[in-house]
Design a protein around this motif. Structure first.
Motif, short mmCIF file in Angstrom:
data_model
loop_
_atom_site.label_atom_id
_atom_site.label_comp_id
_atom_site.label_asym_id
_atom_site.label_seq_id
_atom_site.Cartn_x
_atom_site.Cartn_y
_atom_site.Cartn_z
N SER A 20 18.16 61.70 -67.52
CA SER A 20 18.16 62.46 -66.28
C SER A 20 19.39 62.14 -65.44
O SER A 20 20.04 61.11 -65.64
N PRO A 21 19.73 63.01 -64.48
CA PRO A 21 20.90 62.75 -63.63
C PRO A 21 20.77 61.47 -62.81
O PRO A 21 21.74 60.73 -62.65
N LEU A 22 19.57 61.18 -62.28
CA LEU A 22 19.40 59.96 -61.50
C LEU A 22 19.57 58.72 -62.39
O LEU A 22 20.15 57.71 -61.98
N GLN A 23 19.09 58.80 -63.62
CA GLN A 23 19.29 57.69 -64.56
C GLN A 23 20.78 57.48 -64.83
O GLN A 23 21.23 56.34 -64.96
N LEU A 24 21.54 58.56 -64.89
CA LEU A 24 22.98 58.44 -65.11
C LEU A 24 23.65 57.76 -63.92
O LEU A 24 24.53 56.91 -64.08
N MET A 25 23.24 58.11 -62.71
CA MET A 25 23.79 57.45 -61.52
C MET A 25 23.53 55.94 -61.58
O MET A 25 24.41 55.12 -61.30
N ASN A 26 22.32 55.58 -61.97
CA ASN A 26 21.97 54.15 -62.07
C ASN A 26 22.72 53.47 -63.22
O ASN A 26 23.07 52.29 -63.14
N ALA A 27 22.97 54.22 -64.29
CA ALA A 27 23.75 53.67 -65.41
C ALA A 27 25.19 53.38 -64.98
O ALA A 27 25.77 52.36 -65.36
N ILE A 28 25.75 54.26 -64.16
CA ILE A 28 27.11 54.05 -63.65
C ILE A 28 27.15 52.79 -62.79
O ILE A 28 28.04 51.94 -62.92
N GLU A 29 26.14 52.65 -61.91
CA GLU A 29 26.08 51.45 -61.06
C GLU A 29 25.93 50.20 -61.92
O GLU A 29 26.57 49.17 -61.66
N ALA A 30 25.11 50.28 -62.96
CA ALA A 30 24.91 49.12 -63.84
C ALA A 30 26.19 48.78 -64.59
O ALA A 30 26.53 47.60 -64.76
N CYS A 31 26.91 49.79 -65.04
CA CYS A 31 28.16 49.58 -65.76
C CYS A 31 29.14 48.79 -64.89
O CYS A 31 29.83 47.89 -65.37
N GLU A 32 29.17 49.12 -63.61
CA GLU A 32 30.06 48.42 -62.69
C GLU A 32 29.52 47.04 -62.33
O GLU A 32 30.26 46.05 -62.32
N TYR A 33 28.23 46.95 -62.05
CA TYR A 33 27.65 45.68 -61.60
C TYR A 33 27.73 44.61 -62.69
O TYR A 33 28.05 43.44 -62.41
N PHE A 34 27.44 44.97 -63.94
CA PHE A 34 27.41 44.00 -65.03
C PHE A 34 28.80 43.76 -65.64
O PHE A 34 28.90 43.16 -66.70
N ASN A 35 29.82 44.26 -64.97
CA ASN A 35 31.20 44.05 -65.42
C ASN A 35 31.39 44.49 -66.87
O ASN A 35 32.00 43.80 -67.69
N CYS A 36 30.84 45.67 -67.19
CA CYS A 36 30.93 46.17 -68.55
C CYS A 36 32.35 46.62 -68.90
O CYS A 36 32.72 46.68 -70.08
N LEU A 37 33.14 46.92 -67.89
CA LEU A 37 34.51 47.40 -68.11
C LEU A 37 35.47 46.22 -68.11
O LEU A 37 36.42 46.16 -67.33
N ASP A 38 35.22 45.27 -69.00
CA ASP A 38 36.02 44.05 -69.03
C ASP A 38 37.23 44.15 -69.96
O ASP A 38 37.99 43.20 -70.13
N GLY A 39 37.41 45.32 -70.56
CA GLY A 39 38.55 45.50 -71.46
C GLY A 39 38.29 45.02 -72.87
O GLY A 39 39.10 45.26 -73.78
N GLN A 40 37.17 44.35 -73.09
CA GLN A 40 36.85 43.82 -74.41
C GLN A 40 35.59 44.47 -75.00
O GLN A 40 35.37 44.41 -76.21
N THR A 41 34.78 45.05 -74.13
CA THR A 41 33.49 45.61 -74.56
C THR A 41 33.56 47.13 -74.53
O THR A 41 34.05 47.72 -73.57
#
Length: 339
Positions: A20-41
């Motif tokens: 759902s769209p709300l789940q996607l918004m929360n996924a974006i927040e999680a991607c940022e919060y959990f530092n998923c964009l570390d360049g290695q993952t």
């Protein structure tokens, strides 16, 4: 002959599964919060397309705001069982020798999510909000994987079944302290930091989140319109912007309340304000999960909840609605009988 065991690669992956769209918004927040964009993952977003075209289009509009996924894959989850298990088998084979750091699940109430997560074998499973369902999360997580057709097929094909695991919960809600799971507060920091600075405010506007209470038989039509008349009088010094629920009839509402501004949004309300570059300062409703998410994202000054008379609520809905009202203690609860 000695069988060679293939070693796991050095690649690390996060999987985000949303419906759902709300789940996607929360996924974006999680991607940022959990530092998923570390360049290695590597971060893979899996979107479960449903039969609801509007839902799928709303997801597309949010994807335009965030393009940091390494891969986006779409699967049709409600079409046929054969396609579902083909995708699970494909994912299981693909990720068999890859380190899966986390699997983020937007819809934790369906077996398919858990079959996907269990076969990815991550170090951590993180659950995301999707409305008020998080508040009854314990009930969903204590259900066991039974002899459903999905689990039987899993056994036949050698897949792990839909057994629920102990997750981390990334949520805007304050869950009971005795809940046996790790919880992390979702403050919507990314959306606030990225979008709110360019949003305008209007202190004279009240956004009222509509609900098809009469259409669904939750209350009578007479009581519904009588309540709205009270509310319009209550806000007589302000401009009411009534956000119609998709099941409400615009023509009927305009006839009854010609002085009220009615709007119909193409996107979920949480993202619509961002697209219109507006920051609401005052929101209201009879009850809605969006009261929580809007307050979390926009730090709304005033949140009003107009409490329905318990005697006017149809019996089958009464218990659940009263439970919801008990969760609104941080908002302004206004008894309709008192105005």
């Amino acid at each position: 002959m000695v069988k060679t065991v293939k070693q796991k690669s050095d690649e690390t992956i996060n999987i985000f599964f949303i419906l759902s769209p709300l789940q996607l918004m929360n996924a974006i927040e999680a991607c940022e919060y959990f530092n998923c964009l570390d360049g290695q993952t590597k971060n893979i977003l899996i979107i479960g397309n449903t039969l609801n075209k509007r839902n799928n289009q709303q997801i597309d509009s949010i994807l335009l705001l965030y393009n940091k996924w390494d891969e986006v894959k779409r699967i049709n989850i409600y079409y046929n069982m054969k396609e579902l298990f083909f995708h699970i088998l494909w994912l299981s084979h693909r990720f068999k020798n890859i380190n899966i750091s986390r699997v983020f699940l937007g819809e934790f109430r369906i077996d398919y999510s858990w079959i996907l997560a269990n076969n990815a074998n991550p170090k951590e499973i993180v659950l995301l909000d999707d409305g008020l369902g998080t508040l009854s999360i314990n009930k969903h997580l204590t259900s066991q994987a039974g002899l459903s057709i999905k689990n039987i097929i899993c056994r036949i094909t050698g897949l792990k079944n839909a057994q629920r695991q102990v997750p981390t919960i990334f949520t805007i809600f304050k869950l009971p302290e005795d809940i046996p799971y790790k919880t992390i507060e979702n403050k919507f920091s990314y959306f606030k930091k990225t979008f709110l600075e360019v949003c305008s405010k209007n202190e004279n506007e009240v956004y009222f989140l509509g609900a098809p209470l009469a259409d669904l038989g939750i209350v009578s039509q007479d009581y519904f319109f009588e309540s709205l008349k009270k509310i319009t009088h209550f806000y007589k010094e302000k401009q009411i912007i009534y956000i119609l629920h998709r099941r409400e009839n615009l023509d009927n509402m305009k006839k009854m309340f010609p002085d009220v501004k009615f709007v119909v949004y193409d996107n979920i309300i949480e993202i619509e304000f961002l697209l219109k570059k507006k920051q609401p300062t005052h929101i209201a409703s009879f009850y809605s999960a969006a009261l929580y998410t809007l307050d979390a994202i926009y730090s709304v000054n005033n949140v009003d909840v107009f409490k329905l008379n318990s005697n006017e609520i149809t019996h089958q809905y009464k218990t659940n609605i009263e439970k919801v009202y008990n969760l609104y203690n941080r908002f302004n609860i206004i008894d309709l009988e008192s105005i």
